[in-house]
Write a protein that holds these residues in place. Structure first.
Motif, PDB file in Angstrom:
ATOM      1  N   ASN A 259      -0.842 -10.348 -10.726  1.00 28.13           N
ATOM      2  CA  ASN A 259      -1.023  -9.697  -9.130  1.00 28.13           C
ATOM      3  C   ASN A 259      -1.281  -7.906  -9.806  1.00 28.13           C
ATOM      4  O   ASN A 259      -0.842  -7.313 -10.051  1.00 28.13           O
ATOM      5  CB  ASN A 259       0.645  -9.220  -8.469  1.00 28.13           C
ATOM      6  CG  ASN A 259       0.224  -8.879  -6.880  1.00 28.13           C
ATOM      7  OD1 ASN A 259      -0.312  -8.314  -7.177  1.00 28.13           O
ATOM      8  ND2 ASN A 259       1.255  -8.987  -6.681  1.00 28.13           N
ATOM      9  N   PRO A 260      -2.421  -7.519  -9.120  1.00 27.35           N
ATOM     10  CA  PRO A 260      -3.237  -5.969  -9.313  1.00 27.35           C
ATOM     11  C   PRO A 260      -1.710  -5.575  -9.196  1.00 27.35           C
ATOM     12  O   PRO A 260      -1.519  -4.126  -9.573  1.00 27.35           O
ATOM     13  CB  PRO A 260      -4.129  -5.808  -8.795  1.00 27.35           C
ATOM     14  CG  PRO A 260      -3.688  -7.790  -7.389  1.00 27.35           C
ATOM     15  CD  PRO A 260      -3.283  -8.315  -7.880  1.00 27.35           C
ATOM     16  N   LEU A 261      -0.091  -5.780  -8.155  1.00 30.48           N
ATOM     17  CA  LEU A 261       0.595  -4.675  -8.128  1.00 30.48           C
ATOM     18  C   LEU A 261       1.879  -4.441  -8.889  1.00 30.48           C
ATOM     19  O   LEU A 261       2.618  -3.519  -8.909  1.00 30.48           O
ATOM     20  CB  LEU A 261       0.993  -5.379  -6.449  1.00 30.48           C
ATOM     21  CG  LEU A 261       0.157  -5.014  -5.311  1.00 30.48           C
ATOM     22  CD1 LEU A 261       0.648  -6.076  -4.013  1.00 30.48           C
ATOM     23  CD2 LEU A 261      -0.469  -4.084  -4.669  1.00 30.48           C
TER      24      LEU A 261
ATOM     25  N   MET B 102     -10.178  -3.295  -7.269  1.00 36.51           N
ATOM     26  CA  MET B 102     -11.406  -4.365  -6.827  1.00 36.51           C
ATOM     27  C   MET B 102     -10.787  -5.812  -7.084  1.00 36.51           C
ATOM     28  O   MET B 102     -10.833  -5.763  -5.420  1.00 36.51           O
ATOM     29  CB  MET B 102     -12.290  -4.513  -7.342  1.00 36.51           C
ATOM     30  CG  MET B 102     -13.609  -3.665  -7.863  1.00 36.51           C
ATOM     31  SD  MET B 102     -13.809  -3.172  -6.401  1.00 36.51           S
ATOM     32  CE  MET B 102     -13.325  -1.455  -6.025  1.00 36.51           C
ATOM     33  N   GLU B 103      -9.497  -6.070  -7.125  1.00 33.84           N
ATOM     34  CA  GLU B 103      -8.321  -7.248  -6.854  1.00 33.84           C
ATOM     35  C   GLU B 103      -7.782  -6.798  -6.088  1.00 33.84           C
ATOM     36  O   GLU B 103      -7.300  -8.226  -5.200  1.00 33.84           O
ATOM     37  CB  GLU B 103      -8.045  -7.959  -8.810  1.00 33.84           C
ATOM     38  CG  GLU B 103      -8.736  -8.325  -9.458  1.00 33.84           C
ATOM     39  CD  GLU B 103      -7.641  -8.289 -10.776  1.00 33.84           C
ATOM     40  OE1 GLU B 103      -6.838  -9.254 -10.391  1.00 33.84           O
ATOM     41  OE2 GLU B 103      -8.081  -8.136 -11.848  1.00 33.84           O
ATOM     42  N   LEU B 104      -7.042  -5.988  -5.379  1.00 36.73           N
ATOM     43  CA  LEU B 104      -6.475  -5.830  -4.841  1.00 36.73           C
ATOM     44  C   LEU B 104      -7.168  -6.119  -3.896  1.00 36.73           C
ATOM     45  O   LEU B 104      -6.564  -6.776  -2.089  1.00 36.73           O
ATOM     46  CB  LEU B 104      -6.131  -3.668  -4.279  1.00 36.73           C
ATOM     47  CG  LEU B 104      -4.783  -3.806  -3.406  1.00 36.73           C
ATOM     48  CD1 LEU B 104      -3.575  -4.356  -3.705  1.00 36.73           C
ATOM     49  CD2 LEU B 104      -4.266  -2.067  -3.568  1.00 36.73           C
ATOM     50  N   TYR B 105      -8.727  -5.007  -3.191  1.00 39.65           N
ATOM     51  CA  TYR B 105      -9.668  -5.137  -2.366  1.00 39.65           C
ATOM     52  C   TYR B 105     -10.267  -6.914  -1.881  1.00 39.65           C
ATOM     53  O   TYR B 105      -9.929  -7.113  -0.875  1.00 39.65           O
ATOM     54  CB  TYR B 105     -11.155  -4.711  -2.394  1.00 39.65           C
ATOM     55  CG  TYR B 105     -11.347  -3.545  -2.281  1.00 39.65           C
ATOM     56  CD1 TYR B 105      -9.771  -2.658  -1.493  1.00 39.65           C
ATOM     57  CD2 TYR B 105     -11.927  -2.372  -2.484  1.00 39.65           C
ATOM     58  CE1 TYR B 105      -9.607  -0.594  -1.952  1.00 39.65           C
ATOM     59  CE2 TYR B 105     -11.906  -1.282  -2.284  1.00 39.65           C
ATOM     60  CZ  TYR B 105     -11.209  -0.570  -1.755  1.00 39.65           C
ATOM     61  OH  TYR B 105     -11.038   0.592  -1.895  1.00 39.65           O
TER      62      TYR B 105
ATOM     63  N   VAL C 235     -14.172  -8.598   0.034  1.00 39.47           N
ATOM     64  CA  VAL C 235     -13.389  -8.069   0.130  1.00 39.47           C
ATOM     65  C   VAL C 235     -12.824  -6.780   0.972  1.00 39.47           C
ATOM     66  O   VAL C 235     -14.080  -6.850   2.273  1.00 39.47           O
ATOM     67  CB  VAL C 235     -13.479  -6.402  -0.820  1.00 39.47           C
ATOM     68  CG1 VAL C 235     -13.902  -6.587  -2.675  1.00 39.47           C
ATOM     69  CG2 VAL C 235     -14.799  -5.732  -0.860  1.00 39.47           C
ATOM     70  N   ALA C 236     -12.002  -6.358   1.322  1.00 39.11           N
ATOM     71  CA  ALA C 236     -11.684  -5.543   2.230  1.00 39.11           C
ATOM     72  C   ALA C 236     -10.501  -3.870   1.496  1.00 39.11           C
ATOM     73  O   ALA C 236     -10.160  -4.163   1.460  1.00 39.11           O
ATOM     74  CB  ALA C 236     -10.463  -6.439   3.281  1.00 39.11           C
ATOM     75  N   GLU C 237     -10.951  -3.045   3.284  1.00 35.19           N
ATOM     76  CA  GLU C 237     -10.345  -2.195   2.755  1.00 35.19           C
ATOM     77  C   GLU C 237     -10.324  -1.642   3.504  1.00 35.19           C
ATOM     78  O   GLU C 237     -11.187  -1.512   4.566  1.00 35.19           O
ATOM     79  CB  GLU C 237     -11.439  -1.152   1.921  1.00 35.19           C
ATOM     80  CG  GLU C 237     -12.618  -0.270   1.687  1.00 35.19           C
ATOM     81  CD  GLU C 237     -12.971   0.549   1.608  1.00 35.19           C
ATOM     82  OE1 GLU C 237     -12.984   1.335   0.144  1.00 35.19           O
ATOM     83  OE2 GLU C 237     -14.529  -0.103   1.524  1.00 35.19           O
TER      84      GLU C 237
ATOM     85  N   ARG D 180      -2.730  -0.360  -0.844  1.00 36.10           N
ATOM     86  CA  ARG D 180      -1.464  -1.644  -1.239  1.00 36.10           C
ATOM     87  C   ARG D 180      -0.838  -1.215  -0.117  1.00 36.10           C
ATOM     88  O   ARG D 180       0.141  -2.773  -0.059  1.00 36.10           O
ATOM     89  CB  ARG D 180      -0.818  -0.538  -2.676  1.00 36.10           C
ATOM     90  CG  ARG D 180       0.742  -1.017  -3.015  1.00 36.10           C
ATOM     91  CD  ARG D 180       0.978  -1.065  -4.294  1.00 36.10           C
ATOM     92  NE  ARG D 180       1.451   1.364  -3.552  1.00 36.10           N
ATOM     93  CZ  ARG D 180       1.737   2.106  -4.890  1.00 36.10           C
ATOM     94  NH1 ARG D 180       1.993   1.580  -5.526  1.00 36.10           N
ATOM     95  NH2 ARG D 180       2.117   2.945  -4.312  1.00 36.10           N
ATOM     96  N   PHE D 181      -0.614  -0.372   0.305  1.00 35.28           N
ATOM     97  CA  PHE D 181       0.047  -0.501   2.088  1.00 35.28           C
ATOM     98  C   PHE D 181      -0.427  -1.699   2.858  1.00 35.28           C
ATOM     99  O   PHE D 181       0.350  -2.775   2.910  1.00 35.28           O
ATOM    100  CB  PHE D 181       0.565   0.755   2.200  1.00 35.28           C
ATOM    101  CG  PHE D 181       0.844   0.661   3.295  1.00 35.28           C
ATOM    102  CD1 PHE D 181       2.480   0.535   3.780  1.00 35.28           C
ATOM    103  CD2 PHE D 181       0.263   0.900   5.197  1.00 35.28           C
ATOM    104  CE1 PHE D 181       2.906   0.719   5.261  1.00 35.28           C
ATOM    105  CE2 PHE D 181       1.059   0.474   6.503  1.00 35.28           C
ATOM    106  CZ  PHE D 181       1.761   0.462   5.969  1.00 35.28           C
TER     107      PHE D 181
END
Length: 155
Positions: A8-10, A22-25, A98-100, A120-121
């Motif tokens: 988990n990138p978090l 990029m993993e979070l996206y 991906v989404a940002e 992250r939020f």
């Protein structure tokens, strides 16, 4: 044979790095597609209601061949009417999956850190919304109400 799972990138030691961003996206894209399985243009404004908690509002603001931009917000009663919080603009890149969060970051803030914190939020909020049972259904016949004035909200 040992199965390897993606960290988990978090929670990774690389938290805040470009690779983790990029993993979070990618995770944000997966959660958004679970929340909004149909982005075909039949309903560009939708409302998701659950038994407990505020309604979740979605409004598609732009469609391009490879991207979709949208607003996501909860509606709350305020002293002077309704308030939209958080009021996030999100861009989905369909080809890259991906989404940002689309936000202007302060000039003094490091861009990578700002993007990491805002996305992250979004990731945590999407997980919360999915956990509460929110979902947007293309067959939803509920009337869509106009979006109240949004309050500026800093991540």
């Amino acid at each position: 044979m040992v199965l390897q799972t993606r960290a988990n990138p978090l929670e990774s030691p690389d938290q805040g790095s470009f690779a983790a961003l990029m993993e979070l996206y990618e995770m944000n894209y997966i959660y958004l597609r679970r929340l909004v399985p149909q982005l075909d243009g039949r309903r560009d404004a939708q409302v998701s209601s659950v038994d407990r908690g505020p309604d979740l509002h979605l409004e598609v603001t732009e469609r391009c061949p490879y991207t979709t931009s949208l607003l996501l917000t909860h509606r709350f009663e305020a002293r002077d009417g309704e308030e939209s919080l958080p009021d996030l603009r999100v861009r989905i890149y369909h080809d890259a999956r991906v989404a940002e969060v689309m936000a202007e970051f302060p000039p003094a803030a490091p861009a990578l850190l700002w993007r990491w914190e805002s996305n992250r939020f979004l990731n945590r909020w999407l997980r919360y919304c999915l956990g509460e049972g929110h979902a947007f259904d293309a067959n939803n016949d509920r009337p869509v109400v106009e979006r109240p004035q949004a309050r500026r909200w800093a991540v």
